[in-house]
Design a protein around this motif. Structure first.
Motif, PDB file in Angstrom:
ATOM      1  N   VAL A 117     -33.184 -34.122  37.607  1.00 36.31           N
ATOM      2  CA  VAL A 117     -32.880 -34.587  36.258  1.00 36.31           C
ATOM      3  C   VAL A 117     -31.432 -35.058  36.194  1.00 36.31           C
ATOM      4  CG1 VAL A 117     -32.850 -34.004  33.800  1.00 36.31           C
ATOM      5  CG2 VAL A 117     -34.517 -32.903  35.318  1.00 36.31           C
ATOM      6  N   GLU A 118     -31.221 -36.223  35.593  1.00 33.95           N
ATOM      7  CA  GLU A 118     -29.867 -36.768  35.437  1.00 33.95           C
ATOM      8  C   GLU A 118     -29.665 -37.216  33.991  1.00 33.95           C
ATOM      9  OE1 GLU A 118     -26.838 -36.880  35.628  1.00 33.95           O
ATOM     10  OE2 GLU A 118     -26.475 -37.859  37.563  1.00 33.95           O
ATOM     11  N   GLU A 119     -28.437 -37.053  33.488  1.00 37.85           N
ATOM     12  CA  GLU A 119     -28.078 -37.486  32.139  1.00 37.85           C
ATOM     13  C   GLU A 119     -27.485 -38.884  32.195  1.00 37.85           C
ATOM     14  OE1 GLU A 119     -25.997 -35.065  28.700  1.00 37.85           O
ATOM     15  OE2 GLU A 119     -24.469 -35.905  30.031  1.00 37.85           O
ATOM     16  N   CYS A 120     -27.935 -39.751  31.273  1.00 35.61           N
ATOM     17  CA  CYS A 120     -27.460 -41.132  31.228  1.00 35.61           C
ATOM     18  C   CYS A 120     -26.940 -41.445  29.830  1.00 35.61           C
ATOM     19  CB  CYS A 120     -28.588 -42.102  31.578  1.00 35.61           C
ATOM     20  SG  CYS A 120     -29.331 -41.832  33.203  1.00 35.61           S
TER      21      CYS A 120
ATOM     22  N   LEU B 124     -27.187 -40.185  24.427  1.00 37.19           N
ATOM     23  CA  LEU B 124     -27.460 -39.692  25.774  1.00 37.19           C
ATOM     24  C   LEU B 124     -28.952 -39.461  25.967  1.00 37.19           C
ATOM     25  CD1 LEU B 124     -24.537 -37.115  25.979  1.00 37.19           C
ATOM     26  CD2 LEU B 124     -24.564 -39.456  26.845  1.00 37.19           C
ATOM     27  N   MET B 125     -29.408 -39.700  27.187  1.00 33.41           N
ATOM     28  CA  MET B 125     -30.819 -39.492  27.517  1.00 33.41           C
ATOM     29  C   MET B 125     -30.923 -38.968  28.941  1.00 33.41           C
ATOM     30  SD  MET B 125     -33.937 -42.291  27.703  1.00 33.41           S
ATOM     31  CE  MET B 125     -33.328 -43.034  29.232  1.00 33.41           C
ATOM     32  N   ASN B 126     -31.711 -37.916  29.121  1.00 36.52           N
ATOM     33  CA  ASN B 126     -31.984 -37.411  30.460  1.00 36.52           C
ATOM     34  C   ASN B 126     -33.174 -38.149  31.058  1.00 36.52           C
ATOM     35  OD1 ASN B 126     -29.928 -35.552  30.309  1.00 36.52           O
ATOM     36  ND2 ASN B 126     -31.245 -33.857  29.717  1.00 36.52           N
ATOM     37  N   ILE B 127     -33.103 -38.420  32.355  1.00 37.36           N
ATOM     38  CA  ILE B 127     -34.223 -38.995  33.094  1.00 37.36           C
ATOM     39  C   ILE B 127     -34.649 -37.996  34.159  1.00 37.36           C
ATOM     40  CG2 ILE B 127     -35.003 -40.849  34.609  1.00 37.36           C
ATOM     41  CD1 ILE B 127     -33.119 -42.723  33.267  1.00 37.36           C
ATOM     42  N   SER B 128     -35.947 -37.661  34.159  1.00 36.46           N
ATOM     43  CA  SER B 128     -36.509 -36.747  35.154  1.00 36.46           C
ATOM     44  C   SER B 128     -37.312 -37.544  36.171  1.00 36.46           C
ATOM     45  CB  SER B 128     -37.442 -35.725  34.492  1.00 36.46           C
ATOM     46  OG  SER B 128     -36.786 -35.006  33.478  1.00 36.46           O
ATOM     47  N   ILE B 129     -37.318 -37.075  37.401  1.00 39.42           N
ATOM     48  CA  ILE B 129     -38.217 -37.636  38.410  1.00 39.42           C
ATOM     49  C   ILE B 129     -38.805 -36.485  39.207  1.00 39.42           C
ATOM     50  CG2 ILE B 129     -36.351 -38.033  40.097  1.00 39.42           C
ATOM     51  CD1 ILE B 129     -37.984 -40.434  41.128  1.00 39.42           C
ATOM     52  N   SER B 130     -40.131 -36.448  39.301  1.00 35.12           N
ATOM     53  CA  SER B 130     -40.806 -35.483  40.164  1.00 35.12           C
ATOM     54  C   SER B 130     -41.301 -36.233  41.394  1.00 35.12           C
ATOM     55  CB  SER B 130     -41.994 -34.838  39.445  1.00 35.12           C
ATOM     56  OG  SER B 130     -41.560 -33.993  38.417  1.00 35.12           O
ATOM     57  N   CYS B 131     -41.126 -35.632  42.564  1.00 36.54           N
ATOM     58  CA  CYS B 131     -41.483 -36.289  43.814  1.00 36.54           C
ATOM     59  C   CYS B 131     -42.308 -35.382  44.703  1.00 36.54           C
ATOM     60  CB  CYS B 131     -40.220 -36.721  44.574  1.00 36.54           C
ATOM     61  SG  CYS B 131     -39.243 -37.979  43.723  1.00 36.54           S
ATOM     62  N   ASP B 132     -43.071 -36.008  45.603  1.00 39.91           N
ATOM     63  CA  ASP B 132     -43.823 -35.309  46.639  1.00 39.91           C
ATOM     64  C   ASP B 132     -42.868 -35.053  47.801  1.00 39.91           C
ATOM     65  OD1 ASP B 132     -45.470 -34.557  48.746  1.00 39.91           O
ATOM     66  OD2 ASP B 132     -47.097 -35.901  48.164  1.00 39.91           O
ATOM     67  N   HIS B 133     -42.525 -33.772  48.016  1.00 36.27           N
ATOM     68  CA  HIS B 133     -41.500 -33.440  49.006  1.00 36.27           C
ATOM     69  C   HIS B 133     -41.961 -33.693  50.436  1.00 36.27           C
ATOM     70  CE1 HIS B 133     -37.598 -32.106  49.902  1.00 36.27           C
ATOM     71  NE2 HIS B 133     -37.511 -31.106  49.052  1.00 36.27           N
ATOM     72  N   ARG B 134     -43.247 -33.953  50.630  1.00 37.29           N
ATOM     73  CA  ARG B 134     -43.723 -34.310  51.958  1.00 37.29           C
ATOM     74  C   ARG B 134     -43.316 -35.727  52.332  1.00 37.29           C
ATOM     75  NH1 ARG B 134     -49.988 -33.369  50.916  1.00 37.29           N
ATOM     76  NH2 ARG B 134     -49.332 -34.718  49.188  1.00 37.29           N
ATOM     77  N   VAL B 135     -43.040 -36.544  51.315  1.00 38.14           N
ATOM     78  CA  VAL B 135     -42.777 -37.964  51.532  1.00 38.14           C
ATOM     79  C   VAL B 135     -41.364 -38.352  51.115  1.00 38.14           C
ATOM     80  CG1 VAL B 135     -43.535 -40.308  50.914  1.00 38.14           C
ATOM     81  CG2 VAL B 135     -45.223 -38.473  51.192  1.00 38.14           C
ATOM     82  N   VAL B 136     -40.878 -37.768  50.024  1.00 41.59           N
ATOM     83  CA  VAL B 136     -39.582 -38.147  49.447  1.00 41.59           C
ATOM     84  C   VAL B 136     -38.602 -36.995  49.599  1.00 41.59           C
ATOM     85  CG1 VAL B 136     -38.374 -38.957  47.390  1.00 41.59           C
ATOM     86  CG2 VAL B 136     -40.770 -39.613  47.783  1.00 41.59           C
ATOM     87  N   ASP B 137     -37.433 -37.268  50.190  1.00 45.69           N
ATOM     88  CA  ASP B 137     -36.383 -36.257  50.298  1.00 45.69           C
ATOM     89  C   ASP B 137     -35.581 -36.188  48.999  1.00 45.69           C
ATOM     90  OD1 ASP B 137     -37.115 -35.733  52.921  1.00 45.69           O
ATOM     91  OD2 ASP B 137     -35.739 -37.246  53.738  1.00 45.69           O
ATOM     92  N   GLY B 138     -34.972 -35.041  48.777  1.00 38.78           N
ATOM     93  CA  GLY B 138     -34.187 -34.855  47.567  1.00 38.78           C
ATOM     94  C   GLY B 138     -33.053 -35.864  47.447  1.00 38.78           C
TER      95      GLY B 138
END
Length: 423
Positions: free
Chosen positions: A219-222, A386-400
């Motif tokens: 999650v990041e704040e923009c 301000l707005m937070n943006i979340s991203i959920s990822c598949d850790h088998r494919v995408v690194d943090g």
């Protein structure tokens, strides 16, 4: 009169069974030819099945939520006249033809869910009455009202002849109002709701996504103050073009950053062990409908400008809400965006739309004080959006690191919105 056994038609390759969603008839009902009998759902679509003959229903195969195998008995009708084998086969063939055309009809298949939906508020429990130490004289209506209110009748002092009446309950409530005893409202009855149809598909797909995919969320704040200013300016001069929301601007930013992070715009076939990275962005857009969450797809989002995106978002959202989205419009996404709009909360942890490997969730815009440059080498406090943006990822494919870098790239564009309008 002749008994006509109506079997579940073959609806296409790979479909072995269908779920009963809603019966429109019951045993003993008279039906006419072409009358709507039942709605069934397969993995591909929800289908209306009509009666091939006129007569009286004598048997139904199951209840709502039950699954019926292809070729098994669906219902039995005592037909008005003789039904030849050729007529029965012709009726079944016609229904199979109708069901095979479902992908082109105004019937939408069950989509895969993309986000944990807010849990429904539980129905308030009916207060259990306290057991009384001695028999209390009261009418059934008074006893029922006391149970609804959670009042022990033994604590209520009758005004006359030892029998508790409604007026005694009113006096008891008034006397105890200051102690917080008075209820805030009449309790609702508990409900048992069978999970069927689209809601069942959503539950199955969500469980499969969480079971198979090791999720992680970043999650990041923009600061979207300047972006909101740009959006307002563009809307002022839009003419007959659709009104811009935040979503087309965010999609534009995502599509500009994706080429640097191809692992985000991908699908993972875990059975084959193959990750496919897509050159085009076919963006799934979570849309809430009366039937549940659907995910219509914006094809080639990277090739559309802001106004084209806004128009396509509106068209797909309306098609999903009215149940007119086609199978093609609800499948084939390579990346999904899910937003609850003003209800978006501070941060979300969306569930990936399997077999995709990432899902992006913009959250609610809020105004807060921030330190900003004062133009003279120092800082000042200013009100910013301000707005937070979340991203959920598949850790088998995408690194943090890749997920964080991708969101930082999106953040840079939406905090410098002029960059969205240049190639």
């Amino acid at each position: 009169m002749a008994k006509f056994t109506f079997n579940m038609p073959d609806v296409g390759e790979g479909v072995a069974e269908a779920e009963i969603v809603e019966w429109h008839v019951k045993v003993g009902d008279r039906v006419e030819e072409d009358q709507h009998l039942v709605d069934v759902m397969t993995d591909k679509a929800t289908i209306d099945i009509e009666s091939p003959v006129a007569g009286v229903v004598t048997q139904l195969a199951g209840e709502v939520g039950d699954t019926i195998a292809i070729g098994a008995m669906l219902l039995v009708i005592e037909a008005d006249g003789e039904v030849s084998e050729a007529q029965a086969e012709a009726a079944a063939e016609q229904i199979e033809h109708d069901m095979s055309d479902a992908d082109e009809a105004d019937v939408a298949p069950a989509p895969e869910p993309v986000q944990d939906e807010p849990a429904a508020a539980p129905a308030p429990a009916v207060p259990a009455p306290v057991a009384t130490a001695h028999k209390v004289l009261a009418s059934p209506a008074v006893r029922q009202r006391a149970r609804d209110l959670g009042i022990d009748l033994a604590q209520v002092k009758p005004a006359e002849d030892g029998r508790v009446r409604h007026g005694d309950l009113d006096a008891f409530l008034a006397y105890n109002a200051g102690s917080g005893f008075a209820p805030s409202g009449k309790p609702r009855a508990d409900e048992a709701i069978k999970v069927i149809g689209l809601r069942k598909r959503i539950a199955q797909n969500m469980a499969a996504a969480k079971r198979h995919i090791p999720h992680f969320t970043y999650v990041e704040e923009c600061d979207v103050t300047d972006l909101e200013t740009l959006r307002a300016q563009l809307n002022e001069g839009r003419g007959d073009r659709p009104k811009l929301t935040m979503l087309p601007l965010l999609i534009t930013a995502i599509c500009k950053v994706i080429p640097q992070f191809p692992m985000i715009n991908a699908r993972y076939d875990d059975e084959a062990g193959v990750v496919t990275r897509y050159g085009s962005v076919h963006l799934g857009m979570a849309a809430q409908t009366d039937s549940g969450l659907m995910v219509p797809v914006i094809r080639d989002a990277q090739s559309r400008n802001l106004w084209q995106l806004a128009r396509e978002i509106g068209r797909l959202a309306e098609a999903a809400r009215t149940g007119k989205a086609s199978s093609d419009e609800l499948s084939g996404s390579t990346l999904t965006v899910t937003s609850l709009g003003p209800l978006g909360g501070v941060a979300t942890t969306p569930v990936i739309n399997r077999p995709e490997v990432a899902i992006i969730g913009p959250n609610r815009i809020v105004e807060r004080p921030m330190f900003v440059p004062d133009g003279m080498g120092g800082e000042r406090i200013a009100k910013r959006k301000l707005m937070n943006i979340s991203i959920s990822c598949d850790h088998r494919v995408v690194d943090g690191h890749d997920a964080a870098s991708f969101i930082q790239g999106v953040k840079r564009l939406i905090e410098t919105p002029a960059l969205l309008l240049v190639d």
